[in-house]
Structure formats: structure tokens, C-alpha cells
Scaffold this active site. Structure first.
Site, PDB file in Angstrom:
ATOM      1  N   TYR A  15      34.315  47.253  39.350  1.00 20.55           N
ATOM      2  CA  TYR A  15      35.415  47.475  40.357  1.00 20.55           C
ATOM      3  C   TYR A  15      35.733  46.074  40.879  1.00 20.55           C
ATOM      4  O   TYR A  15      34.889  45.147  41.341  1.00 20.55           O
ATOM      5  CB  TYR A  15      34.790  48.213  41.561  1.00 20.55           C
ATOM      6  N   ASP A  19      34.502  37.611  38.972  1.00 21.87           N
ATOM      7  CA  ASP A  19      34.704  38.380  40.380  1.00 21.87           C
ATOM      8  C   ASP A  19      33.453  38.344  40.979  1.00 21.87           C
ATOM      9  O   ASP A  19      32.458  38.961  40.904  1.00 21.87           O
ATOM     10  CB  ASP A  19      35.311  39.861  40.188  1.00 21.87           C
ATOM     11  N   LYS A  29      33.233  39.232  51.095  1.00 19.67           N
ATOM     12  CA  LYS A  29      31.937  39.605  51.980  1.00 19.67           C
ATOM     13  C   LYS A  29      31.241  38.397  52.375  1.00 19.67           C
ATOM     14  O   LYS A  29      31.848  37.877  53.440  1.00 19.67           O
ATOM     15  CB  LYS A  29      30.994  40.206  50.446  1.00 19.67           C
TER      16      LYS A  29
HETATM   17  P1  KE4 Z   1      37.171  44.430  49.334  1.00 20.74           P
HETATM   18  O1  KE4 Z   1      38.582  44.689  49.075  1.00 20.74           O
HETATM   19  O2  KE4 Z   1      36.739  45.685  49.419  1.00 20.74           O
HETATM   20  O3  KE4 Z   1      36.843  43.126  50.290  1.00 20.74           O
HETATM   21  O4  KE4 Z   1      36.847  43.781  47.792  1.00 20.74           O
HETATM   22  C1  KE4 Z   1      36.852  44.551  46.755  1.00 20.74           C
HETATM   23  C2  KE4 Z   1      35.664  44.236  45.728  1.00 20.74           C
HETATM   24  C3  KE4 Z   1      36.096  43.212  44.758  1.00 20.74           C
HETATM   25  N1  KE4 Z   1      35.034  43.030  43.763  1.00 20.74           N
HETATM   26  C4  KE4 Z   1      33.834  43.502  44.075  1.00 20.74           C
HETATM   27  C5  KE4 Z   1      32.886  43.189  42.758  1.00 20.74           C
HETATM   28  C6  KE4 Z   1      33.524  44.443  44.966  1.00 20.74           C
HETATM   29  O5  KE4 Z   1      32.244  44.856  44.952  1.00 20.74           O
HETATM   30  C7  KE4 Z   1      34.696  44.853  45.768  1.00 20.74           C
HETATM   31  C8  KE4 Z   1      34.236  45.782  47.020  1.00 20.74           C
HETATM   32  N2  KE4 Z   1      32.929  46.122  47.177  1.00 20.74           N
HETATM   33  C9  KE4 Z   1      32.912  47.753  47.607  1.00 20.74           C
HETATM   34  C10 KE4 Z   1      31.275  48.074  47.298  1.00 20.74           C
HETATM   35  N3  KE4 Z   1      31.024  48.631  46.148  1.00 20.74           N
HETATM   36  C11 KE4 Z   1      33.120  47.531  49.025  1.00 20.74           C
HETATM   37  C12 KE4 Z   1      32.947  48.874  49.971  1.00 20.74           C
HETATM   38  C13 KE4 Z   1      34.024  49.694  49.957  1.00 20.74           C
HETATM   39  O6  KE4 Z   1      34.846  49.957  49.232  1.00 20.74           O
HETATM   40  O7  KE4 Z   1      34.081  50.177  51.239  1.00 20.74           O
END
Ligand code: KE4
Length: 430
Positions: free
Chosen positions: A144, A239, A267
Site C-alpha cells: 500500500y 516506500d 509517519k
Molecule cells: P498516508 O497518506 O496515510 O500518510 O500514507 C500512506 C502510506 C504510504 N505508504 C505506506 C507503506 C503506508 O503504510 C501508508 C499508510 N499506512 C496506513 C497503515 N497501513 C495508514 C493508516 C490509515 O490508512 O489510516
């Protein structure tokens, strides 16, 4: 546990916010039940609106690596607030966090800050396409990279290598440029490259996957990606939104000794405030506007309050590298404790962990990719999640997530967790 006020708030929320949440995973859809509403947090503990306390194993999905309401961050933010919150004009703190991040992470000479991991990853893809003048990208099933259209793609039934939209609203036009491979399967990547000669701008991957549970790269897999990208003049994008500044101060590149061409962050880099970033060499980053013609922008990018929080955290991680050892040790303790209790049960399981990321899968395993991670028994997971919640342990409300340990967790917290785990296991199989 009494969740009365959370339930009332959730009913209200559902009337005014889609699904009652601002991010789907928070809604407990995968485990059922009603999400709790948090009032406050401190260190390794969450306190919900009903006065319940939980040991936190998601750390806001990664950012709170040193624990909640971490005093140095709060103090830095309070001090900065007095100067104002946002200007849309450069500030010195942006220079400071940029040069600190560049000094910590291998292979990067310039960094651009944005407001989320999604923004970082979508910008990285555009940069790679603009730089290579190629259009297709490879991503891996189960990885993701945020909710940008190019990433919400799953293998269409039958069309195993061409993506089809994983969400309404993503067009076929977009989907056709996202090619899918299997994590840990270098042959699936070689096959795709053969079918798309000179068309692939980038391979984007979570170097240690955290969005299908925690999945560790097999020996040689990332090295194989590095080699095939070099052979095809394709950019390798790590990523590191999850792994950056968590696995080591230099993230997965340092920990796994594999070099990426572009690295994305989120994060931890924001210290709990909305920050994403992407970084690479001068040659690649100078193609970005206003230096170059690849456009990317953002009103609140480099927001000084968020920069202050991120700078404070990165500074601490840069100087006190014992923190990474401590996080690793605590994760190993949790892993070993869970494993020995599960070995005494007749429950099929597989535990994956790396650094301070860990996940439990209710399947024999090994869990090495999306398909094997999908074999987990979700009924067991649902019971496990809710029984642990009732025991005062907050775990990710989905089997397709990683836990994120924070260094405020004490060994007593871990003992407490393992004691709760022991009694919960007895309830799962009934
Ligand atoms: P954000 O747009 O949520 O800040 O980041 C996206 C993203 C990009 N790359 C990786 C490897 C990620 O894990 C994420 C976002 N992680 C999720 C948890 N699996 C955020 C939690 C959520 O979607 O509320």
C-alpha cells in the site's frame, strides 16, 4: 470494559463523517464492533473517552515511535506556536530538518516535504515518470502506497499482470499503467519487464511490507530488484513511509544495505504531525519545479509546526541510536513470548517481525506475500482483537496491518500483554 461514550460518539460521527471516520481502517470493519474514541495518550498508553486505558501497539500507525505526548516534541511545538502557524513562505526550520534527514538517510541529496505518505508516493511516481520519460510502474500485490489512483490497483481476474481498479473512481486509463507483481517473487518481476521493454518508469515497493501484516523480504529479493532496475534504466522507489527512521536512522536502505533511487517518507518524519517527504539525488530532484518542469506543490508543505515536531524526533533518533536496539529487543521479546504460548496451543499461526514491526497470522505460514497472508483465519483474528482490547491492549484492527512498537513500551507492558495473550488464546478456539 465499558465503551458507552465511544458508541454514542460513533453514532454521531456516522451522521456527519463517511463511515464515522476520517480513515477507513479506524472503523473496525475488518474486526466488527464499534471503534473506541481516544481522549488522550501518554507514553505507551491510550486513554479512551470512557476512561479505559490501553497499551498501544499501533503508535498512530507508526509516527509515535518514542511514545505519545513526548515532552521534547510538545515543548518544541509549544515554543514554535508563539511565532505563528503557517506562512506559505520559506522558514529556516525547513532547512534544518531537510539537512538532518539527508545526513541520516543513504543516497539522498535533496528532499521535498509534503503532507502525507500518499502525497510523497504519488509525487515520487510522477518524478520517476518525468525523469525516465516512461509511463508504466510496477507495484506489488498487498503493498500500500496511499490512496492515489495509480496505487489502488489489484490484479484483474485473469489479467494477472495488468491491473484493474481496486476502487470505483479509478479509471481503466490509470489502471493500465500499473503492473502487478508478487512480493518476494523476482520471477514475476522479470516476466513483467520482458513484456514491457523500455516502458517501466519505476518499481515501487515497501522494502519491509507492513500492509499485509509484516512481511520480510526474502534474501536476495530486493537485491534482485536493484539489478533488474539497473539493467532496464528503471528507478527503484523504496516506500519507507513505515520503515523510514523506524528500522534504523537510515531506514531500510541502511538496515538491508540495498540502495533505492527515490525514497518516500511519512509517519515518523512528522513526529505525529502531518508530514510526508520524498528524496533522491540532485540529478533527479532538480527535475522538480521550480528548478525543473515536473510539477508538484502544496499550501502547507513544510509547515513550520510540523517541521519542528519532525526535526525534534529525527534529532533524537540521530543521536541516540540505542533507541533502535531497544525497539528491536522489545519486539523480539514480544515475538518470542507470543510464539512460545502459541506453540502450546493447537492454533495454526505464523509470526513475522522485523525491527519494531510485527504481525500475527492465524495460518501455518510461511507468510511471504499477499496470497499467503490472505490465508489467515479472520474469525480467530476478530476474537483475538476484541479479547485483547477488553484486556486493555490496543492492536491494529485488521489482520492486514503491522504492529508498531514505541520505545515508551516497558518490559512490564510486554509482560502484561503476554499474560493477557495467554488467557485470550484459551478463548479463541472455543
Ligand atoms: P498516508 O497518506 O496515510 O500518510 O500514507 C500512506 C502510506 C504510504 N505508504 C505506506 C507503506 C503506508 O503504510 C501508508 C499508510 N499506512 C496506513 C497503515 N497501513 C495508514 C493508516 C490509515 O490508512 O489510516
Amino acid at each position: 470494559m465499558n465503551y458507552r461514550r465511544s458508541s454514542l460518539l460513533f453514532e454521531d460521527a456516522k451522521k456527519i463523517i463517511p463511515g464515522g471516520v476520517n480513515s477507513p481502517v479506524r472503523a473496525f470493519k475488518s474486526v466488527g464492533g464499534t471503534p473506541i474514541f481516544i481522549d488522550r495518550a501518554k507514553g505507551s498508553y491510550l486513554y479512551d473517552v470512557d476512561g479505559n486505558r490501553f497499551i498501544d501497539y499501533i503508535s498512530s500507525w507508526g509516527p509515535m515511535i518514542l511514545g505519545h505526548a513526548y515532552k521534547p516534541v510538545l515543548d518544541a511545538v509549544k515554543k514554535r506556536l508563539k511565532k505563528g502557524t503557517s506562512f506559505g513562505i520559506p522558514t529556516e526550520i525547513e532547512n534544518k530538518i531537510a539537512s538532518l534527514a539527508i545526513s541520516m538517510v543513504p543516497n539522498i541529496e535533496k528532499i521535498r516535504f509534503v503532507n502525507s505518505g500518499t502525497e510523497a508516493c504519488m509525487s515520487a511516481i510522477r518524478l520517476a515518470r518525468g525523469f525516465t520519460k516512461k509511463e508504466k510502474i510496477i507495484k506489488f500485490k498487498g503493498c500500500y502506497h496511499g490512496h492515489a489512483d495509480s496505487f489502488l490497483i489489484q490484479a484483474g481476474s485473469g489479467a494477472i499482470t495488468f491491473g484493474s481498479p481496486d476502487s470505483p473512481g479509478v479509471t481503466q486509463g490509470t489502471a493500465k499503467d500499473t503492473l502487478l507483481c508478487d512480493f518476494n517473487d523476482i520471477d514475476s518481476v522479470i516476466k513483467i519487464f520482458k513484456k514491457n521493454k523500455n516502458k517501466i518508469a519505476a518499481v515501487i515497493i515497501e522494502p519491509v511490507a507492513g500492509n499485509m501484516g509484516c512481511i520480510v523480504p526474502k534474501f536476495g529479493f530486493l537485491e534482485g530488484l536493484r539489478e533488474i532496475c539497473d539493467q532496464n534504466k528503471t528507478l527503484l522507489i523504496f516506500d519507507e513511509v513505515m520503515t523510514g527512521f523506524r528500522l534504523a536512522k537510515g531506514g531500510a536502505q541502511e538496515r538491508l544495505s540495498v540502495n533505492a533511487d527515490i525514497v518516500t517518507f511519512g509517519k515518523v518524519i512528522g513526529g505525529g504531525l502531518p508530514v510526508g517527504a520524498f528524496a533522491s539525488t540532485n540529478e533527479i530532484m532538480n527535475k522538480l519545479a521550480p528548478e525543473g518542469d515536473i510539477y508538484q506543490a502544496g499550501t502547507l508543505s513544510g509547515n513550520p509546526i510540523a517541521m519542528e515536531a519532525g526535526y525534534t524526533i529525527l534529532n533524537i533518533l540521530n543521536t541516540d541510536t540505542e533507541i533502535f536496539k531497544s525497539l528491536d529487543e522489545k519486539t523480539k521479546k514480544l515475538h518470542a513470548g507470543m510464539e512460545s504460548l502459541l506453540n502450546k496451543s493447537n492454533i495454526p499461526f505464523s509470526i513475522n517481525s522485523f525491527g519494531s514491526m510485527i504481525s500475527l497470522h492465524f495460518t501455518e505460514g510461511p507468510v511471504v506475500d499477499f496470497n499467503s497472508s490472505s490465508l489467515g483465519n479472520n474469525n480467530y483474528f476478530k476474537k483475538y482483537f476484541h479479547e485483547m482490547l477488553n484486556a486493555g491492549i490496543y492492536l491494529p484492527p485488521s489482520a492486514f496491518e503491522s504492529y508498531f512498537l514505541n520505545d515508551a513500551l516497558s518490559y512490564q507492558d510486554i509482560e502484561f500483554t503476554l499474560n493477557a495473550f495467554e488467557s485470550v488464546l484459551k478463548k479463541i478456539v472455543i
